[in-house]
Every structure is written in structure tokens, then in C-alpha cells.
Design a protein around this motif. Structure first.
Motif, PDB file in Angstrom:
ATOM      1  N   UNK A   1       7.336   0.774  29.829  1.00 41.74           N
ATOM      2  CA  UNK A   1       7.535  -0.565  29.283  1.00 41.74           C
ATOM      3  C   UNK A   1       7.248  -1.613  30.362  1.00 41.74           C
ATOM      4  N   UNK A   2       6.560  -2.674  29.987  1.00 40.61           N
ATOM      5  CA  UNK A   2       6.218  -3.740  30.918  1.00 40.61           C
ATOM      6  C   UNK A   2       7.417  -4.683  31.083  1.00 40.61           C
ATOM      7  N   UNK A   3       7.796  -4.930  32.319  1.00 44.63           N
ATOM      8  CA  UNK A   3       8.872  -5.884  32.604  1.00 44.63           C
ATOM      9  C   UNK A   3       8.313  -7.298  32.513  1.00 44.63           C
ATOM     10  N   UNK A   4       9.009  -8.179  31.800  1.00 43.45           N
ATOM     11  CA  UNK A   4       8.558  -9.562  31.640  1.00 43.45           C
ATOM     12  C   UNK A   4       9.416 -10.476  32.504  1.00 43.45           C
ATOM     13  N   UNK A   5       8.738 -11.268  33.349  1.00 38.51           N
ATOM     14  CA  UNK A   5       9.391 -12.240  34.228  1.00 38.51           C
ATOM     15  C   UNK A   5       8.925 -13.623  33.791  1.00 38.51           C
ATOM     16  N   UNK A   6       9.862 -14.538  33.590  1.00 35.75           N
ATOM     17  CA  UNK A   6       9.508 -15.813  32.950  1.00 35.75           C
ATOM     18  C   UNK A   6       9.555 -17.022  33.884  1.00 35.75           C
ATOM     19  N   UNK A   7       9.575 -16.809  35.194  1.00 36.31           N
ATOM     20  CA  UNK A   7       9.503 -17.935  36.131  1.00 36.31           C
ATOM     21  C   UNK A   7       8.988 -17.422  37.462  1.00 36.31           C
ATOM     22  N   UNK A   8       8.577 -18.342  38.315  1.00 36.23           N
ATOM     23  CA  UNK A   8       8.114 -17.964  39.652  1.00 36.23           C
ATOM     24  C   UNK A   8       9.087 -18.439  40.728  1.00 36.23           C
ATOM     25  N   UNK A   9      10.085 -19.206  40.316  1.00 35.49           N
ATOM     26  CA  UNK A   9      11.004 -19.802  41.268  1.00 35.49           C
ATOM     27  C   UNK A   9      12.228 -18.921  41.472  1.00 35.49           C
ATOM     28  N   UNK A  10      12.668 -18.819  42.726  1.00 37.29           N
ATOM     29  CA  UNK A  10      13.917 -18.138  43.094  1.00 37.29           C
ATOM     30  C   UNK A  10      13.934 -16.673  42.661  1.00 37.29           C
ATOM     31  N   UNK A  11      12.808 -15.999  42.780  1.00 35.89           N
ATOM     32  CA  UNK A  11      12.766 -14.591  42.422  1.00 35.89           C
ATOM     33  C   UNK A  11      13.345 -13.724  43.542  1.00 35.89           C
ATOM     34  N   UNK A  12      14.036 -12.652  43.193  1.00 34.70           N
ATOM     35  CA  UNK A  12      14.516 -11.723  44.229  1.00 34.70           C
ATOM     36  C   UNK A  12      13.335 -10.967  44.825  1.00 34.70           C
ATOM     37  N   UNK A  13      13.493 -10.425  46.017  1.00 36.22           N
ATOM     38  CA  UNK A  13      12.381  -9.730  46.692  1.00 36.22           C
ATOM     39  C   UNK A  13      11.764  -8.615  45.866  1.00 36.22           C
ATOM     40  N   UNK A  14      12.559  -7.925  45.062  1.00 33.25           N
ATOM     41  CA  UNK A  14      12.025  -6.790  44.301  1.00 33.25           C
ATOM     42  C   UNK A  14      11.069  -7.216  43.185  1.00 33.25           C
ATOM     43  N   UNK A  15      11.041  -8.495  42.840  1.00 29.20           N
ATOM     44  CA  UNK A  15      10.100  -8.979  41.827  1.00 29.20           C
ATOM     45  C   UNK A  15       8.869  -9.638  42.440  1.00 29.20           C
ATOM     46  N   UNK A  16       8.759  -9.574  43.758  1.00 32.15           N
ATOM     47  CA  UNK A  16       7.612 -10.142  44.450  1.00 32.15           C
ATOM     48  C   UNK A  16       6.702  -9.034  44.968  1.00 32.15           C
TER      49      UNK A  16
END
Length: 313
Positions: A1-16
Motif C-alpha cells: 500500500x502506498x503511504x500518502x503524505x499531505x504536506x512538505x512542512x515539519x516532516x519527521x526524518x523517516x518521511x524524508x
């Protein structure tokens, strides 16, 4: 399943730290798939997650709010289409006043660099970005060097027989009712997803109960009758025949997809289904009375069953 991220601001390191493909990706057609594949090769080479950066709403809807409906898929359909391509993460970023006002370097620096921390970006040959669409693939290469990511650019990809692989070409095919051509560009049948709503229930009076779905912001394919396959919430796929349009005999204000599911008996109201338009059978018509309409519906059902027997499953 594809994880959906809805912003680019204040992301934790694991989403970068992903290698990403960037674009609107409306339709996730075969041209889009080539850009995602390029990002995938980079992701494997640097042992990074594979991501896609796209936007919701589509930039065209924000910039041209009065534009006629044009979308080819919902965000949920987009994510499902990307799953078989190996995409780990869909960055579905808000296209709002902030994004619309951002310069090309601001997008590269703030969104891709600082926000998402991308390690590689793959784009198409005609990719533009930033206010006034001032950014170009070559510009992104230079900005990537400054902001810590590499860039690859995919050349235009057309089918061997000259078939143009683009979202506009899909729309042209749908407008013409050429479902084979649309499917050839997309790599799968065009499908409309939506909630089943209550209609006037006239079909039940002639033994043809239908699941009714509004078209929302989907582009309007040729109005008429289609052979269909519908995916139900429980995962089953059911063959059927559908009327799409304004129903000249019993007019509605907004176009509607009305699907008669063969050999199905159940309550779908309030549930979300996805209907593939497999083959265009005929245009919209008006009939003298309900008896004449029922005769035509039976003929349409027979034509739909025949078309579906010939279509890939």
C-alpha cells in the motif's frame, strides 16, 4: 500500500530522503510510468524509498477555477495505480495560494530540499514549476546541485506505432468514445470511482436496478452506453452495462453514471465503487416509452456481455 503524505512542512526524518518523480500524474498513464520508473532506478541505486510528488487539487483547477471538469482519476485511484509500480510514498501536496505564489527556486529549495529532503528527482521533458511556470528541467538540475539532490529528465515517450502517451491524448480518446485507445495510453481501462447515490429508481420498475454515481470533477467521456466492470467494496468485480450522460428521455441537471450490475442483488447506497468503462456501445437516445427503452436496454446488455467476453480480464 502506498503511504500518502499531505504536506512538505515539519516532516519527521523517516518521511524524508526519497528519490521522487514529480508531476501532476493525472491518469498515471504509460508516459507517467516511465518517469516513475526513472525515479525507481535512482531509488534502488542509492537505497532510498521511491516517492512521487504530486498535487491536490490539480494545479489547473486552482489556476483555472472555471475550467470544465477534466480529471482522469481521484487521489485514491492515483495511489492504487502507483502501488504496482513500487511506489512507497505519495507526497500529495496542497496546491494552494502558498504553492501558487512560490518561485521555481523556492519550490526546489523549500519544498524539495528543506521540506522533503529528496535525494533525487525525476521529471518529464516538458516539466514546468514555480509561479508563471518559469522552472524547467535544466533549471531544476542547477537548483538540485545547490539544494542537495540530483535530477534525471525523461525524454518524450510515444508508443511504437506513434500513439501519443499524454493525459490530453487520454481525454481526446474518451471524448471520442475510443476506450481501446484510452486504455492503451493508460495501460488499463479508464475508471470512474464514486459513492452510490439514490436516483429516481425508475429502472427498478422495468427490472433494471442501477447503481448511480455522480461524475464530480471527472472529465466527461462520450455520452452514451458502455460495457463495464465494477469493483465493489468487498473486492468483487461485477460485469455490467451503464448509461453515462444526461438521459435525454428522463433528463438530469448533471451527468450521471448509471450502472446495471449483471447478476447482482445487494444494497450499495452510500458505498464507494469503481467502474471501468470497457467499451462504448452507442450514443444517447430517446425512446417513445418505457417498453421501448426496456427492449433497448436488453439489447445493450447483450452487446455488453459480448464485448466483455472479448475484453481482457
Amino acid at each position: 500500500m502506498v503511504e500518502i503524505v499531505t504536506d512538505w512542512r515539519d516532516l519527521p526524518p523517516e518521511l524524508k530522503g526519497a528519490a521522487v518523480a514529480i508531476g501532476a500524474f493525472d491518469g498515471v498513464h504509460r508516459g507517467h510510468q516511465a518517469v516513475i520508473a526513472a525515479a525507481g532506478r535512482a531509488a534502488r541505486a542509492i537505497a532510498a524509498p521511491l516517492g512521487v510528488v504530486s498535487f491536490d487539487p490539480h494545479p489547473r483547477r486552482w489556476l483555472q477555477p472555471e475550467a470544465t471538469p477534466f480529471r482522469l482519476m481521484t487521489p485514491g485511484q492515483m495511489a492504487r495505480a502507483m502501488a504496482p509500480l513500487g511506489v512507497d510514498r505519495l507526497y500529495l501536496l496542497p496546491f494552494d495560494a502558498v504553492m501558487a505564489a512560490m518561485s521555481d527556486d523556492g519550490f526546489a529549495a523549500d519544498v524539495l530540499g528543506a521540506g522533503l529532503g529528496v535525494r533525487h528527482a525525476a521529471v518529464g521533458f516538458d516539466f514546468t514549476y514555480g509561479k508563471g511556470r518559469t522552472g524547467s528541467p535544466e533549471g531544476l538540475r542547477r537548483q538540485g546541485e545547490a539544494h542537495g539532490f540530483t535530477v534525471s529528465v525523461c525524454d518524450r515517450l510515444d508508443d511504437a506505432d506513434g500513439l501519443k502517451l499524454s493525459s490530453s491524448a487520454v481525454r481526446e480518446a474518451l471524448k471520442a468514445g475510443d476506450m481501446d485507445r484510452a486504455a492503451a495510453i493508460l495501460g488499463r481501462p479508464f475508471a470512474i470511482e464514486g459513492e452510490v447515490v439514490h436516483g429516481d429508481k425508475r429502472g427498478r420498475t422495468i427490472g433494471v436496478p442501477t447503481a448511480n454515481i455522480g461524475l464530480g470533477d471527472y472529465m466527461r467521456p462520450a455520452y452514451g452506453v458502455y460495457a463495464t466492470r465494477t469493483r465493489l467494496p468487498d473486492g468483487r468485480t461485477v460485469d455490467g452495462v451503464a448509461s453515462l450522460g444526461l438521459r435525454p428521455m428522463f433528463a438530469v441537471d448533471e451527468p450521471l453514471l448509471e450502472v446495471w450490475l449483471f447478476d447482482f442483488d445487494g444494497d450499495l447506497y452510500g458505498q464507494t465503487v469503481e467502474t471501468e468503462l470497457i467499451a462504448f456501445l452507442r450514443g444517447e437516445e430517446s425512446f417513445a416509452d418505457l417498453d421501448a427503452l426496456k427492449i433497448q436496454i436488453d439489447a445493450d446488455a447483450a452487446a455488453a456481455r459480448a464485448a466483455l467476453r472479448l475484453a481482457p480480464s
